[in-house]
Design a protein around this motif. Structure first.
Motif, PDB file in Angstrom:
ATOM      1  N   ALA A 161      32.833  68.604   8.912  1.00  0.00           N
ATOM      2  CA  ALA A 161      33.150  70.000   9.953  1.00  0.00           C
ATOM      3  C   ALA A 161      34.602  70.187  10.218  1.00  0.00           C
ATOM      4  N   ARG A 162      35.433  69.317   9.993  1.00  0.00           N
ATOM      5  CA  ARG A 162      36.927  69.725  10.070  1.00  0.00           C
ATOM      6  C   ARG A 162      37.217  70.530   8.667  1.00  0.00           C
TER       7      ARG A 162
ATOM      8  N   VAL B 125      22.973  44.852  16.469  1.00  0.00           N
ATOM      9  CA  VAL B 125      23.601  46.163  17.080  1.00  0.00           C
ATOM     10  C   VAL B 125      24.904  46.534  16.303  1.00  0.00           C
TER      11      VAL B 125
ATOM     12  N   ASP C  94      38.988  79.248   8.323  1.00  0.00           N
ATOM     13  CA  ASP C  94      40.386  79.996   8.621  1.00  0.00           C
ATOM     14  C   ASP C  94      41.014  80.340   7.575  1.00  0.00           C
TER      15      ASP C  94
ATOM     16  N   LEU D 251      26.092  53.792  11.671  1.00  0.00           N
ATOM     17  CA  LEU D 251      26.282  54.990  12.102  1.00  0.00           C
ATOM     18  C   LEU D 251      27.445  55.737  12.485  1.00  0.00           C
ATOM     19  N   LYS D 252      28.541  54.608  12.857  1.00  0.00           N
ATOM     20  CA  LYS D 252      29.784  55.221  13.238  1.00  0.00           C
ATOM     21  C   LYS D 252      30.343  55.854  11.948  1.00  0.00           C
TER      22      LYS D 252
ATOM     23  N   SER E 284      35.795  73.651   8.940  1.00  0.00           N
ATOM     24  CA  SER E 284      36.774  74.704   9.779  1.00  0.00           C
ATOM     25  C   SER E 284      37.989  75.419   9.230  1.00  0.00           C
TER      26      SER E 284
ATOM     27  N   GLU F 278      28.713  57.337   9.220  1.00  0.00           N
ATOM     28  CA  GLU F 278      28.095  58.725   9.244  1.00  0.00           C
ATOM     29  C   GLU F 278      28.603  59.683  10.194  1.00  0.00           C
ATOM     30  N   TYR F 279      28.861  59.239  11.252  1.00  0.00           N
ATOM     31  CA  TYR F 279      29.423  60.068  12.483  1.00  0.00           C
ATOM     32  C   TYR F 279      30.796  60.750  11.806  1.00  0.00           C
TER      33      TYR F 279
ATOM     34  N   PRO G 118      24.172  47.737  12.230  1.00  0.00           N
ATOM     35  CA  PRO G 118      23.873  49.012  12.115  1.00  0.00           C
ATOM     36  C   PRO G 118      24.483  50.191  12.832  1.00  0.00           C
ATOM     37  N   LYS G 119      25.149  49.628  13.934  1.00  0.00           N
ATOM     38  CA  LYS G 119      26.032  50.743  14.639  1.00  0.00           C
ATOM     39  C   LYS G 119      27.444  51.030  13.530  1.00  0.00           C
TER      40      LYS G 119
ATOM     41  N   THR H 109      30.587  63.057   9.266  1.00  0.00           N
ATOM     42  CA  THR H 109      30.242  64.494   9.737  1.00  0.00           C
ATOM     43  C   THR H 109      31.471  65.156  10.404  1.00  0.00           C
ATOM     44  N   ARG H 110      32.179  64.291  11.005  1.00  0.00           N
ATOM     45  CA  ARG H 110      33.569  64.966  11.725  1.00  0.00           C
ATOM     46  C   ARG H 110      34.497  65.531  10.447  1.00  0.00           C
TER      47      ARG H 110
END
Lengths: 174, 118
Positions: B109-110, B91, B117, B98-99, B113, B101-102, B94-95, B105-106
């Motif tokens: 995306a920031r 748990v 602008d 994954l975090k 954006s 990677e998240y 691997p988590k 991605t954030r």
């Protein structure tokens, strides 16, 4: 020997649960990536209010928090109770995001997704929250007529006081 | 007398569980180096009273429950260490990936954006 079986069964159940937690985390990953993209796009919106941005940032920051998932377990019944009290006192439920227009709908959707993402960190916490909601709904069905009665009594009482405030003895004397 | 005996047993198993927990963490760091999630957890324990209370209670509590269920201290220790290791491998580790990677991605995306602008 029986005691050893109990111990091994407990360990097996825990390991099985851990496997479930891992599988859920893997299945949720594409969903969370989309959440991150949509959330950050929303945060860049110039019309987003400061309060909504704070809530959204907090939700995005806690998408992987198991502690937050367990916090839902005690927050949901307390929030449900407070909403019930508000309703009985004739006050409207909190309106949610303050940003207007199309942003409002998107904010509600992204926040709901973030909540689901947080809850998926702990399937056990999610199950308890689900059971709490079901119990709340089941309790509300037979209690609804009684609650409506209490609400009408309370609002009638408020109106009565309000009425007396304007047309009481002092007002009559004036 | 019975109370003292119970108190002694509880203290014995609290110490036993705490030692197993520390050995597990020591083992994880020994085998895998010092992963960020483990360091973060210790940082949280240092910073947050709730986290300290949680970890301080959960280990001994599990050990006591298992002792009451089984009365096999060695098995309790082995299972507790085993479950902690499986938790880490299945748990927590691997988590962490994954975090990360998240978070990437954030950040992307920031940046995207910001460019839109401009």
């Amino acid at each position: 020997m029986n005691e050893v079986y109990v111990l091994l069964t407990a360990a097996f159940i825990i390991v099985l649960y851990l496997f479930l937690v891992r599988r859920v985390a893997e299945v949720m990953q594409p969903f969370r990536r989309r959440l991150a993209e949509r959330g950050e796009r929303l945060l860049a919106e110039p019309t987003l209010t400061e309060g909504d941005a704070r809530v959204l940032r907090y939700a995005l920051d806690h998408a992987y928090s198991s502690g937050m998932a367990w916090r839902f377990v005690w927050v949901v019944p307390i929030a449900g109770f407070l909403l019930l009290v508000r309703r009985l006192r004739g006050k409207p439920a909190p309106s949610g995001p303050t940003s207007g227009g199309a942003l409002r709908g998107q904010l509600i959707e992204v926040t709901n997704r973030a909540t689901l993402s947080t809850l998926s960190n702990s399937p056990l916490a999610a199950l308890i929250v689900f059971i709490e909601i079901v119990i709340g709904v089941i309790l509300m069905v037979p209690l609804r007529p009684l609650l409506d009665e209490i609400q009408s009594l309370l609002t009638h009482d408020d109106n009565h006081h309000h009425h007396n405030g304007h047309n009481g003895p002092a007002a009559k004397l004036a | 007398m019975l109370f003292l005996k119970l108190l002694f047993r509880t203290a014995q198993y609290c110490i036993f569980a705490a030692v197993s927990f520390l050995l597990t963490i020591g083992g994880i760091i020994g085998i895998f180096g010092a992963p960020q999630s483990v360091l973060d957890e210790f940082k949280t324990i240092g910073e947050s009273p709730q986290a300290s209370a949680f970890w301080g209670l959960v280990g001994p509590l599990i050990a006591i429950i298992w002792y009451l269920l089984t009365k096999h201290p060695l098995l309790v220790g082995i299972v507790w260490v085993g479950v902690a290791l499986i938790w880490y491998l299945m748990v927590a580790s691997p988590k962490e990936g994954l975090k990360e990677e998240y978070d990437r991605t954030r950040a992307a995306a920031r940046e995207g954006s910001k460019r839109t602008d401009k």
